[in-house]
Scaffold this active site. Structure first.
Site, PDB file in Angstrom:
ATOM      1  N   ASN A   9       0.860  -1.179   0.000  1.00  0.00           N
ATOM      2  CA  ASN A   9       0.000   0.000   0.000  1.00  0.00           C
ATOM      3  C   ASN A   9       0.897   1.229   0.000  1.00  0.00           C
ATOM      4  OD1 ASN A   9      -1.924   1.988   0.355  1.00  0.00           O
ATOM      5  ND2 ASN A   9      -2.300   1.514   2.512  1.00  0.00           N
ATOM      6  N   TRP A  10       1.007   1.881  -1.164  1.00  0.00           N
ATOM      7  CA  TRP A  10       1.920   3.009  -1.301  1.00  0.00           C
ATOM      8  C   TRP A  10       1.419   4.279  -0.623  1.00  0.00           C
ATOM      9  CZ3 TRP A  10       3.909   3.075  -7.074  1.00  0.00           C
ATOM     10  CH2 TRP A  10       4.667   1.919  -7.305  1.00  0.00           C
ATOM     11  N   LYS A  11       0.134   4.312  -0.300  1.00  0.00           N
ATOM     12  CA  LYS A  11      -0.468   5.513   0.278  1.00  0.00           C
ATOM     13  C   LYS A  11      -0.222   6.701  -0.670  1.00  0.00           C
ATOM     14  CE  LYS A  11      -0.151   3.400   4.775  1.00  0.00           C
ATOM     15  NZ  LYS A  11       0.036   3.565   6.233  1.00  0.00           N
ATOM     16  N   HIS A  94      -9.478   1.286   4.941  1.00  0.00           N
ATOM     17  CA  HIS A  94      -8.206   1.457   5.640  1.00  0.00           C
ATOM     18  C   HIS A  94      -8.390   2.419   6.810  1.00  0.00           C
ATOM     19  CE1 HIS A  94      -4.024   2.584   6.418  1.00  0.00           C
ATOM     20  NE2 HIS A  94      -3.689   1.459   5.807  1.00  0.00           N
ATOM     21  N   GLU A  96      -6.754   4.833   7.877  1.00  0.00           N
ATOM     22  CA  GLU A  96      -6.551   6.246   7.561  1.00  0.00           C
ATOM     23  C   GLU A  96      -7.767   6.836   6.865  1.00  0.00           C
ATOM     24  OE1 GLU A  96      -1.776   5.474   7.277  1.00  0.00           O
ATOM     25  OE2 GLU A  96      -2.917   5.755   5.429  1.00  0.00           O
ATOM     26  N   GLU A 166      -5.223  -4.882  10.565  1.00  0.00           N
ATOM     27  CA  GLU A 166      -4.233  -3.837  10.760  1.00  0.00           C
ATOM     28  C   GLU A 166      -4.470  -3.121  12.084  1.00  0.00           C
ATOM     29  OE1 GLU A 166      -2.308  -2.232   6.823  1.00  0.00           O
ATOM     30  OE2 GLU A 166      -4.133  -1.178   7.299  1.00  0.00           O
ATOM     31  N   GLY A 172       2.710   2.375  10.613  1.00  0.00           N
ATOM     32  CA  GLY A 172       3.657   3.470  10.439  1.00  0.00           C
ATOM     33  C   GLY A 172       4.385   3.885  11.701  1.00  0.00           C
ATOM     34  N   SER A 212       3.540  -2.243  10.128  1.00  0.00           N
ATOM     35  CA  SER A 212       5.005  -2.240  10.207  1.00  0.00           C
ATOM     36  C   SER A 212       5.616  -3.581   9.812  1.00  0.00           C
ATOM     37  CB  SER A 212       5.475  -1.808  11.603  1.00  0.00           C
ATOM     38  OG  SER A 212       5.046  -0.491  11.888  1.00  0.00           O
ATOM     39  N   GLY A 233       3.011  -1.366   4.232  1.00  0.00           N
ATOM     40  CA  GLY A 233       3.020   0.072   4.010  1.00  0.00           C
ATOM     41  C   GLY A 233       4.369   0.581   3.565  1.00  0.00           C
ATOM     42  N   GLY A 234       5.098   1.246   4.465  1.00  0.00           N
ATOM     43  CA  GLY A 234       6.354   1.891   4.123  1.00  0.00           C
ATOM     44  C   GLY A 234       7.372   0.985   3.455  1.00  0.00           C
TER      45      GLY A 234
END
Length: 250
Positions: A9-11, A94, A96, A166, A172, A212, A233-234
């Site tokens: 997930n590049w956001k 998600h 966010e 999640e 993150g 993470s 994610g990251g």
């Protein structure tokens, strides 16, 4: 046996040019995996990603969509817009989106149904906040989110739904649920599905862990009994790192 599904997930990261460069490097790194590989990219990058992943084993997903087919919804994207350009997956609910954009269990359910109507494969996110975890209501939160997201679906559609557990406090932050805690939470989600749709259906549902995930912990997480891959994610923003997660079993 359930397959492993590993989605990045590049956001809100990467331009189309950066997307092209990323995929050029990634495709050779993951070409020999038996795991399912997905990159969920910003809307502006979808067309580039879909073109660049032709004749590869990399699938492309969006990060959100509206539940209406069209209308006065400035800034939104509909399911049929996604499918027309060849998008295969879509992330729904998600944390966010829930936190910043008023996503609710009800809108997630509406979107899930519309995704299936348009041939999209949904990845539905559920998870508890740090306060909810500290208050001891994790089980109630994640089972309620799961139940309401899947409400009204047939067993066949439930089996095709990917769920991503999640824990919000781990997204993150560098914090990761212990392998056992993550597996227990996913078992709880699977048990809730079994209570409603039966064990046979529940055993077919892919349930990922997200929070993470990185190359240093992917193998231990993904080898737990009920964890069927990850929503990353990251660590999905760098081809070498993401490929190590995808190839955790090599």
């Amino acid at each position: 046996m359930r397959r492993k599904v590993i989605a990045g997930n590049w956001k809100m990261n990467k331009t189309p040019n950066e997307t092209k460069k990323f995929i050029e490097e990634l495709k050779a790194l993951v070409a020999n995996t038996e795991n399912e590989v997905i990159i969920c990219v910003p809307f502006i990058d979808l067309a580039t990603a879909i073109e660049m992943t032709k004749d590869t084993n990399i699938k492309v997903g969006a990060q959100n969509m509206h539940f209406k087919a069209n209308g006065a919804y400035t800034g939104e994207i509909s399911a049929n817009m996604l499918t027309e350009i060849g998008t295969e997956y879509v992330i729904l609910g998600h944390s966010e989106r829930r936190q910043y954009y008023n996503e609710t269990d009800e809108t997630v359910n509406l979107k899930l149904k519309v995704a299936f109507e348009n041939g999209l494969k949904p990845i539905v996110c559920v998870g508890e906040s740090l306060k909810q975890r500290e208050d001891g209501v994790t089980k109630n939160v994640i089972t309620t989110q799961t139940r309401l997201a899947l409400d009204g679906l047939t067993n066949e559609l439930v089996e095709k739904t990917v769920i991503a557990y999640e824990p919000i406090w781990a997204i993150g932050t560098g914090k990761t649920a212990s392998n056992e805690d993550a597996n227990d939470a996913i078992k709880t989600i699977r048990e809730e599905i079994a209570n409603i749709y039966g064990n046979e259906t529940a055993e077919k549902v892919i349930i990922q862990y997200g929070g993470s995930v990185k190359s240093s912990n992917a193998k231990e997480l993904f080898e737990m009994s009920d964890i069927d891959g990850g929503l990353v994610g990251g660590a999905s923003l760098e081809p070498q790192e993401f490929s190590k997660i995808v190839n955790y079993d090599k």
